[in-house]
Design a protein around this motif. Structure first.
Motif, PDB file in Angstrom:
ATOM      1  N   ASN A 109       0.818  -1.214   0.000  1.00 34.83           N
ATOM      2  CA  ASN A 109       0.000   0.000   0.000  1.00 34.83           C
ATOM      3  C   ASN A 109       0.849   1.261   0.000  1.00 34.83           C
ATOM      4  O   ASN A 109       0.431   2.298  -0.521  1.00 34.83           O
ATOM      5  CB  ASN A 109      -0.931   0.013   1.212  1.00 34.83           C
ATOM      6  N   LYS A 159     -13.318  -3.923   6.917  1.00 37.60           N
ATOM      7  CA  LYS A 159     -13.119  -2.897   7.938  1.00 37.60           C
ATOM      8  C   LYS A 159     -11.722  -2.292   7.901  1.00 37.60           C
ATOM      9  O   LYS A 159     -11.387  -1.444   8.716  1.00 37.60           O
ATOM     10  CB  LYS A 159     -13.425  -3.485   9.323  1.00 37.60           C
ATOM     11  N   THR A 160     -10.885  -2.727   6.946  1.00 38.50           N
ATOM     12  CA  THR A 160      -9.539  -2.186   6.819  1.00 38.50           C
ATOM     13  C   THR A 160      -9.488  -1.158   5.695  1.00 38.50           C
ATOM     14  O   THR A 160     -10.430  -1.002   4.914  1.00 38.50           O
ATOM     15  CB  THR A 160      -8.512  -3.295   6.521  1.00 38.50           C
ATOM     16  N   GLU A 161      -8.344  -0.496   5.586  1.00 36.48           N
ATOM     17  CA  GLU A 161      -8.119   0.505   4.546  1.00 36.48           C
ATOM     18  C   GLU A 161      -7.054   0.046   3.552  1.00 36.48           C
ATOM     19  O   GLU A 161      -6.507   0.858   2.809  1.00 36.48           O
ATOM     20  CB  GLU A 161      -7.669   1.824   5.195  1.00 36.48           C
ATOM     21  N   ASP A 164      -8.614  -1.149  -2.435  1.00 41.48           N
ATOM     22  CA  ASP A 164      -9.571  -0.229  -3.060  1.00 41.48           C
ATOM     23  C   ASP A 164     -10.901  -0.910  -3.369  1.00 41.48           C
ATOM     24  O   ASP A 164     -11.965  -0.337  -3.146  1.00 41.48           O
ATOM     25  CB  ASP A 164      -8.968   0.359  -4.344  1.00 41.48           C
ATOM     26  N   ASN A 203     -16.794   3.236   3.906  1.00 40.11           N
ATOM     27  CA  ASN A 203     -15.361   3.510   3.858  1.00 40.11           C
ATOM     28  C   ASN A 203     -14.878   3.956   2.487  1.00 40.11           C
ATOM     29  O   ASN A 203     -13.672   4.114   2.270  1.00 40.11           O
ATOM     30  CB  ASN A 203     -14.572   2.262   4.289  1.00 40.11           C
ATOM     31  N   LYS A 205     -14.996   2.269  -0.284  1.00 40.13           N
ATOM     32  CA  LYS A 205     -14.401   1.151  -1.009  1.00 40.13           C
ATOM     33  C   LYS A 205     -15.443   0.545  -1.954  1.00 40.13           C
ATOM     34  O   LYS A 205     -16.630   0.838  -1.878  1.00 40.13           O
ATOM     35  CB  LYS A 205     -13.904   0.072  -0.032  1.00 40.13           C
TER      36      LYS A 205
END
Length: 284
Positions: A109, A159-161, A164, A203, A205
């Protein structure tokens, strides 16, 4: 219809021998509005085999994905310069099993050369890739237990970043149906799938419509219309399209069908990414 293909593999994926130069040439010939090369990078195999406990070696048949990641990203970066003004070429990566090694995922990332990250779950904790599982030796209760673990892991991923779009949701069904004719009913997981989609929407996404199932005997996209519509109902706005090609000839395959599914689900535009930012193309 302006087509995009944002999930493709080349010689830098362990399961593809597609020449990267021929892939780019084919995408240009097709006149794709956006074309992403997204070679495999399984986070749970980021290091060389010897890095991992011996008792886990049977879970993977390939390691040192960080070397493939560097080779792919370097090659695509050079090709982006070569094809500038002639092809909207995107440097992507398909990150598998992000939750199994988030440090590896964070390294990918942080690479500023990467435009686009697909977050995929090809195997759940402690199990082989769904490709290698012998479903004919399992009871239906065991199969449903495995599917429940899959959807819980995708929920946790949402729930993560560290991505994409989530890749090929319902991938877990592919091989049990194609090889063994097992048609598992995943409607029992609709609540957690809906919560996953709500997380993704909140989020910023997305999900992809992966069209590989239409040409590989599954008979539908991953996901199908029902779940594309559910994502829209949960507030989803970002949807991408990918052939999941592993050979040059499959680039762009059935993307028009995937776009029709998105349109039927209520989407009016599809997304591709540059520098991790979504850009949109109208779905006609």
């Amino acid at each position: 219809m302006r087509l995009m293909d944002c999930h493709t593999h080349t010689q830098f994926s362990m399961d593809s021998e597609a020449d990267i130069d021929l892939c780019v040439k084919r995408a240009a010939e097709l006149g794709l509005a956006a074309y992403a090369i997204s070679d495999h990078c399984e986070c749970n195999g980021w290091y060389e085999k010897e890095h991992y406990p011996e008792e886990t070696w049977e879970l993977l048949d390939y390691y040192n994905y960080r070397a493939d990641f560097e080779s792919s990203v370097s090659a695509v970066t050079a090709l982006k310069e070569k094809w500038a003004g002639k092809l909207n070429l995107i440097c992507g990566v398909e990150l598998g099993q992000i939750l199994h090694d988030t440090d590896a995922a964070k390294t990918a990332n942080a690479d500023s050369r990467v435009d686009f990250i697909i977050g995929s779950v090809h195997q759940v904790m402690g199990e082989k890739d769904f490709y290698f599982i012998e479903y004919d030796k399992m009871t239906m209760d065991e199969i449903y237990g495995l599917l429940e673990r899959y959807f819980k892991e995708v929920y946790a991923l949402s729930k993560t970043e560290l991505f994409d779009v989530v890749g090929h949701i319902t991938y877990c069904l592919r091989y049990m149906k194609q090889r063994h004719g097992i048609n598992a009913d995943i409607s029992r997981y609709d609540d957690i799938i809906a919560e996953t989609f709500r997380n993704l929407a909140q989020n910023g996404k997305g999900i992809e419509i992966n069209t590989s199932g239409l040409r590989q005997g599954f008979g539908d996209c991953f996901p199908n219309l029902k779940y594309a519509k559910l994502f829209r109902d949960m507030g989803g706005e970002i949807i991408s399209f990918g052939s999941d090609s592993h050979i040059v000839e499959d680039i762009g395959a059935n993307i028009a069908d995937g776009m029709r599914i998105a349109r039927a689900a209520g989407f009016t535009r599809g997304a591709y990414f540059k520098k991790r930012k979504p850009y949109f193309i109208d779905i006609e």
